[in-house]
Design an enzyme around this catalytic site. Structure first.
Site, mmCIF file in Angstrom:
data_model
loop_
_atom_site.group_PDB
_atom_site.id
_atom_site.type_symbol
_atom_site.label_atom_id
_atom_site.label_comp_id
_atom_site.label_asym_id
_atom_site.label_seq_id
_atom_site.Cartn_x
_atom_site.Cartn_y
_atom_site.Cartn_z
ATOM 1 C CG HIS A 1 -13.906 -44.475 19.553
ATOM 2 N ND1 HIS A 1 -13.129 -45.533 19.939
ATOM 3 C CD2 HIS A 1 -14.855 -44.331 20.503
ATOM 4 C CE1 HIS A 1 -13.605 -46.014 21.076
ATOM 5 N NE2 HIS A 1 -14.651 -45.302 21.441
ATOM 6 C CD GLU B 1 -11.632 -43.254 22.440
ATOM 7 O OE1 GLU B 1 -12.647 -42.539 22.501
ATOM 8 O OE2 GLU B 1 -11.539 -44.317 23.076
HETATM 9 C C1 BG6 Z 1 -14.997 -44.575 24.703
HETATM 10 C C2 BG6 Z 1 -15.701 -44.160 25.969
HETATM 11 O O1 BG6 Z 1 -14.645 -43.459 23.963
HETATM 12 O O2 BG6 Z 1 -15.891 -45.382 23.924
HETATM 13 C C3 BG6 Z 1 -16.153 -45.396 26.727
HETATM 14 O O3 BG6 Z 1 -14.832 -43.364 26.759
HETATM 15 C C4 BG6 Z 1 -17.011 -46.282 25.836
HETATM 16 O O4 BG6 Z 1 -16.857 -44.996 27.887
HETATM 17 C C5 BG6 Z 1 -16.240 -46.582 24.561
HETATM 18 O O5 BG6 Z 1 -17.322 -47.467 26.526
HETATM 19 C C6 BG6 Z 1 -16.972 -47.479 23.559
HETATM 20 O O6 BG6 Z 1 -18.194 -46.945 23.212
HETATM 21 P P1 BG6 Z 1 -19.135 -47.716 22.230
HETATM 22 O O7 BG6 Z 1 -20.385 -46.899 22.104
HETATM 23 O O8 BG6 Z 1 -18.418 -47.849 20.919
HETATM 24 O O9 BG6 Z 1 -19.390 -49.086 22.827
#
Ligand code: BG6
Length: 300
Positions: free
Chosen positions: A162, A267
């Site tokens: 991510h 990501e």
């Molecule tokens: C992304 C998703 O990978 O992560 C989004 O596609 C999401 O939908 C984002 O809002 C952040 O997620 P988190 O759980 O770290 O707040």
């Protein structure tokens, strides 16, 4: 010293370039900073929690064994929270595996996973080993994940890096080589074929690009200049995300509130379907982020 280990972090410094460094938090084995010749390349929220109380908002959180939230009640990942438990577990630092390029490894298994969350995955019955390798090059950072099934039964998983890239101004940035790729738009809850030769950012953006040939390089181009290249091995999908104004406002750990202008998540992962790993099998995938170079337009 090229490798410094503290209680909660590991910091690698390039042996010949002291201003090229990577810092990894043991919590989540989250890369929280990658400086190349003194310049930070990853975005980290000023309000990110680095004390293990919640996943890090920024850097490179690790998503396993589920991306997002599972909707199918029958699936063993159904009870898991969004993005699983790898980013909420404290990984073991396994040490250095190569001097050139400087590489270290971190490991996670049921014994050190966040018990409360891990037990929600198939009632804690899946036995696995994750080995994360982090390689600090002259002008690149490579992260490789290996997943091994040490149990008696097969299991399904998603993997995703991510990655929060730091950019001077996201409204000046374009991302290349997504044209003609299938994407699921999470905001519209619709699947379509991306038709933009280069995607741009002027509102909330949350798309899962699916099954893209791994020869394709995603490039972040800022005002005609390549800032960052993202290369993948065995990771066919890629989420592209920018929370924009409202969503950033809703995240307590997202600061400054206009920080969405300085970040872009690309990501790489395996999330459009599951990897099924039989007992005794291994699977691996990697992303490499590198800087600069020429624009490479790769059509189908
Ligand atoms: C992304 C998703 O990978 O992560 C989004 O596609 C999401 O939908 C984002 O809002 C952040 O997620 P988190 O759980 O770290 O707040």
């Amino acid at each position: 010293m090229s490798i410094e280990e503290t209680e909660d972090k590991v910091i690698l410094t390039h042996p010949r370039e002291p201003t090229t460094k990577v810092s990894i938090l043991k919590y989540g084995a989250t890369v929280i900073s990658w400086e190349n010749k003194g310049k930070e390349q990853l975005w980290l929220s000023e309000a990110a929690k680095l004390d293990g109380s919640k996943p890090v908002r920024g850097g490179i959180p690790l998503v396993f064994p589920i991306f997002g939230k599972q909707k199918n009640e029958e699936h063993p990942t159904y009870k898991l929270p969004q993005h699983g438990f790898a980013r909420n577990s404290t990984w073991e630092f396994l040490g250095q595996t190569s001097e050139n390029p400087l590489t270290v490894q971190f490991g996670l298994g049921p014994e050190n996973a966040n018990k409360e969350i891990y037990n929600l995955w198939n009632e804690g019955k899946n036995n696995f080993t994750l080995i994360l390798s982090i390689e600090l090059g002259d002008d690149h950072l490579k992260t490789n994940i290996e997943v091994e099934n040490n149990g008696d039964e097969a299991f399904d998983f998603n993997w995703l890096f991510h990655t929060y890239l730091k950019v001077p101004d996201v409204t000046d940035c374009l991302v290349t080589n997504l044209i003609d790729q299938k994407c699921y738009d999470q905001l519209l809850a619709t699947e379509y074929i991306e038709k933009s030769p280069m995607v741009c950012f002027n509102e909330e953006f949350d798309r899962i690009y699916k099954k893209i040939d791994t020869d394709k390089i995603f490039q972040v181009v800022e005002l005609g200049k390549v800032l960052i290249n993202v290369q993948r091995e065995n990771l066919p999908d890629s989420v592209v995300w920018n929370p924009w104004i409202e969503k950033s406002n809703g995240m307590a750990d997202f600061e400054p509130k206009n920080g969405y202008l300085n970040m872009l998540c690309i990501e790489p992962g395996h999330v459009s379907d599951f990897v099924t790993l039989k007992n005794g099998e291994k699977w691996s995938g990697s992303q490499t982020i590198s800087l600069g170079g020429d624009i490479k337009v790769q059509s189908n």
